[in-house]
Design a protein around this motif. Structure first.
Motif, PDB file in Angstrom:
ATOM      1  N   PRO A  69       0.836  -1.211   0.000  1.00 51.27           N
ATOM      2  CA  PRO A  69       0.000   0.000   0.000  1.00 51.27           C
ATOM      3  C   PRO A  69       0.869   1.258   0.000  1.00 51.27           C
ATOM      4  N   HIS A  70       0.366   2.290  -0.645  1.00 48.40           N
ATOM      5  CA  HIS A  70       1.041   3.580  -0.700  1.00 48.40           C
ATOM      6  C   HIS A  70       0.226   4.622   0.061  1.00 48.40           C
ATOM      7  N   PHE A  71       0.764   5.825   0.147  1.00 47.81           N
ATOM      8  CA  PHE A  71       0.119   6.893   0.908  1.00 47.81           C
ATOM      9  C   PHE A  71      -1.347   7.054   0.508  1.00 47.81           C
ATOM     10  N   LYS A  72      -1.609   7.074  -0.805  1.00 48.86           N
ATOM     11  CA  LYS A  72      -2.989   7.282  -1.254  1.00 48.86           C
ATOM     12  C   LYS A  72      -3.909   6.152  -0.780  1.00 48.86           C
ATOM     13  N   ASN A  73      -3.361   4.925  -0.656  1.00 49.88           N
ATOM     14  CA  ASN A  73      -4.172   3.804  -0.184  1.00 49.88           C
ATOM     15  C   ASN A  73      -4.489   3.937   1.299  1.00 49.88           C
ATOM     16  N   TYR A  74      -3.503   4.380   2.080  1.00 44.82           N
ATOM     17  CA  TYR A  74      -3.747   4.573   3.511  1.00 44.82           C
ATOM     18  C   TYR A  74      -4.768   5.691   3.731  1.00 44.82           C
ATOM     19  N   VAL A  75      -4.645   6.765   2.954  1.00 44.71           N
ATOM     20  CA  VAL A  75      -5.604   7.862   3.082  1.00 44.71           C
ATOM     21  C   VAL A  75      -7.011   7.375   2.757  1.00 44.71           C
ATOM     22  N   ALA A  76      -7.147   6.614   1.672  1.00 45.66           N
ATOM     23  CA  ALA A  76      -8.458   6.114   1.276  1.00 45.66           C
ATOM     24  C   ALA A  76      -9.029   5.132   2.295  1.00 45.66           C
ATOM     25  N   GLY A  77      -8.161   4.332   2.917  1.00 47.32           N
ATOM     26  CA  GLY A  77      -8.626   3.297   3.822  1.00 47.32           C
ATOM     27  C   GLY A  77      -8.806   3.719   5.264  1.00 47.32           C
TER      28      GLY A  77
END
Length: 315
Positions: A69-77
């Motif tokens: 996971p990347h930053f955008k995935n953590y933000v979305a999740g």
């Protein structure tokens, strides 16, 4: 998972055989379920045994896996109402370091992190997560906004290091990293940092000098990459595995040395195999860390960080 690492080749071969059998079973009337089940159990055991004895160099490879996971995935999740803020108000906007206001489990926070990108175009756009001076100055601006509004800061670290280009040096890369680290240490609000992949050099510590430092089970955190260390000590990057062993880059080593506070467990086979589970585990760890800091005033938070970092390396 679409791709396997070099040391996972035996697992890849078994999984390939399983996929072939499933395709054959789907096309005909032969019942291959018992054989598929047997091979899947064998594959699961091999995966479990392999990840139970990863070397530091293998963990480095896992930490760098492009499907983590990347930053955008953590933000979305993990975060709601994310409001991206751009620019350092001095030079420009750095896409390697992103951040803004967000809501984390009902509370407003400022979240900042490295974004590496997940395909060729996005990796180039985000400069492979290697921040430039304007990126660290943007992080400083966001942390200062957080302090002004009394909001906790959450940072997600995933970088091989700050960008070493000539233009970055001309714009004051070292000073920007130092100021960002200083801002982390002087904040009057809680700062929780998480090493989610690769934590490299000053580019990482500039966002990771927090009250609580979390680290994924298969992440790495070091003052220089194993290849860079090997090139200095042995004049060849071929000794990277030896360097990784000597440098104590793993979460397990760093927890023992008091560099990090919490090891966040990953799904079997690494975060890349089950990103949703990894993101959820990180969210729980961040929530627990913030809970321990609730009720502390600015003086206590600053003192806690100071004592934490001064104690590192003390015999």
């Amino acid at each position: 998972m679409a791709s396997f690492l070099d040391f996972e080749k035996p697992i890849a071969e078994l999984q390939g055989r399983i996929d072939e059998l499933r395709e054959t079973a789907a096309e005909g009337s032969v019942d291959l379920a018992p054989e598929v089940s047997r091979l899947q159990a064998k594959s699961d055991k091999l995966l479990r045994d392999t990840y139970a004895r990863l070397t530091p160099w293998q963990k480095t490879q896992v930490a760098r896996h492009g499907e983590r996971p990347h930053f955008k995935n953590y933000v979305a999740g993990l975060f709601d109402d994310f409001m991206l803020l751009a620019g350092d108000r001095a030079f420009g906007d750095d896409q390697a370091i992103l951040g803004g206001f967000a809501t984390f489990r009902g509370r407003r926070v400022v979240v900042i992190g490295h974004e590496k990108g997940d395909d060729t175009a996005s990796r180039l756009r985000h400069n492979f997560g290697m921040g430039k001076p304007e990126g660290y100055r943007k992080a400083i601006r966001l942390m200062q906004l957080a302090e002004r509004f009394g909001l906790p800061v959450v940072t997600l670290v995933d970088t091989s290091g700050a960008f070493p280009g000539v233009q970055a040096e001309e714009r004051g890369q070292a000073e920007a990293i130092a100021r960002s680290t200083e801002t982390c240490l002087s904040l009057g609000v809680p700062l929780v940092a998480a090493i989610v992949g690769e934590g490299g050099s000053g580019g990482a510590i500039a966002l990771a000098a927090g009250n609580a430092v979390l680290m994924f089970e298969h992440a790495v955190y070091s003052v220089i990459s194993p290849e860079g260390c090997a090139s200095i000590l042995w004049r060849t990057a071929d000794k990277a595995a030896d360097a990784a062993e000597a440098m104590k880059v793993t979460a397990q080593d760093l927890k023992g040395l008091g560099i990090i506070d919490t090891i966040v467990p990953e799904p079997l086979g690494g975060a890349q195999r089950d990103p949703a589970a990894a993101i959820a585990a990180l969210g729980d760890a961040i929530a627990a860390a913030l809970a321990t800091l609730d009720g502390q005033d600015a003086v206590q938070l600053r003192r806690g960080r100071r004592e934490k970092f001064l104690a590192m390396g003390r015999l």
